[in-house]
Scaffold this motif. Structure first.
Motif: not given
Length: 199
Positions: A15-32
Motif C-alpha cells: 500500500t502507498d499514497e499520493a498527494g501528501r504534500g499537495c495544497l489542493a485535492g485529496p490524498v489518494t491511496a492504493a493497495a495491491v
C-alpha cells in the motif's frame, strides 16, 4: 531490482499514497495484491516514471493483479484529522476493498495504524524495494492525477492538470490572485507569507 515479496508464505498486499504534500485535492491511496510469480522490468516507484509509463503500467497491473483497491480522502477530512492520519485512513480504505484479505500488509513509509488485526510491515522507500508497493504507488498516482485533471476543468486558473495541486510558483501565484477554492486544504500553509486568505 525490486523484491517480489517480504514473506513468501503469506498473501501480501502493498500500500502507498499520493498527494501528501499537495495544497489542493485529496490524498489518494492504493493497495495491491500481486501474483507470487509477477514480473515486470518497468515497474518501479511511480515518482521515477513518466506519466506515459505509469499509464501503461496501470493497464498491465489492472490485468495482472489478484486484487487492488483505490481510495480518496477529501480535503475536509485532511483538514479535520491532519494529513498523516488522512493518508493512513486512505490506505485502510484501499485495503478494505481487497478480496481476498491479505495476511500481511507492506506499507510505504514509517507510520501506520494497525488494520483489522492484519500484521503490517513499514518499509521506508518501500516503493523502490517491493513490487506490490511500487504497484500501489502507480495506482495511487494515476488515480489522483486523473482526479486533479477533472477538477482542473472547474478551476483552470490553478493549473492542476499540470501541477496536480503541488505548491508550484504558478499555483501559489494563482492562490494569491484568485483566493482559494473548495478543493484547497485550509489547514495547509498555502502561501509562504500567509497571513489571511480569501475564502
Amino acid at each position: 531490482m525490486l523484491q517480489p515479496y517480504f514473506q513468501s508464505e503469506k498473501l501480501e498486499c502493498g500500500t502507498d499514497e499520493a498527494g501528501r504534500g499537495c495544497l489542493a485535492g485529496p490524498v489518494t491511496a492504493a493497495a495491491v495484491i500481486l501474483p507470487k510469480d509477477f514480473k515486470n522490468e518497468l515497474l518501479t516507484d511511480s515518482k521515477l516514471l513518466t506519466s506515459r509509463k505509469r499509464e501503461l503500467l496501470e493497464v498491465i497491473l489492472k490485468e495482472s493483479s489478484v486484487s487492488f483497491g483505490i481510495a480518496h480522502i477529501m480535503m475536509e477530512t485532511i483538514d479535520e484529522i491532519n494529513i498523516l492520519n488522512a493518508s493512513i485512513k486512505a490506505m485502510h480504505a484501499s485495503i478494505q476493498k481487497l478480496t481476498p484479505d491479505p495476511e500481511l500488509i507492506l506499507v510505504d513509509g514509517n507510520r501506520f495504524h494497525a488494520f483489522a488485526d492484519i500484521p503490517h510491515q513499514c518499509i521506508v522507500k518501500g516503493d523502490s524495494k517491493f513490487l506490490s508497493i511500487a504497484a500501489a504507488s502507480i495506482f495511487a498516482k494515476t488515480a489522483r492525477d486523473s482526479y486533479m485533471k477533472t477538477i482542473d476543468k472547474e478551476f483552470p486558473m490553478y493549473g492542476w492538470a499540470q501541477n496536480k495541486g503541488y505548491p508550484t510558483k504558478a499555483h501559489r501565484k494563482a492562490i494569491r490572485e484568485y483566493g482559494i477554492t473548495k478543493y484547497h486544504r485550509k489547514s495547509f500553509k498555502l502561501l509562504p507569507d500567509q497571513t489571511e486568505l480569501k475564502f
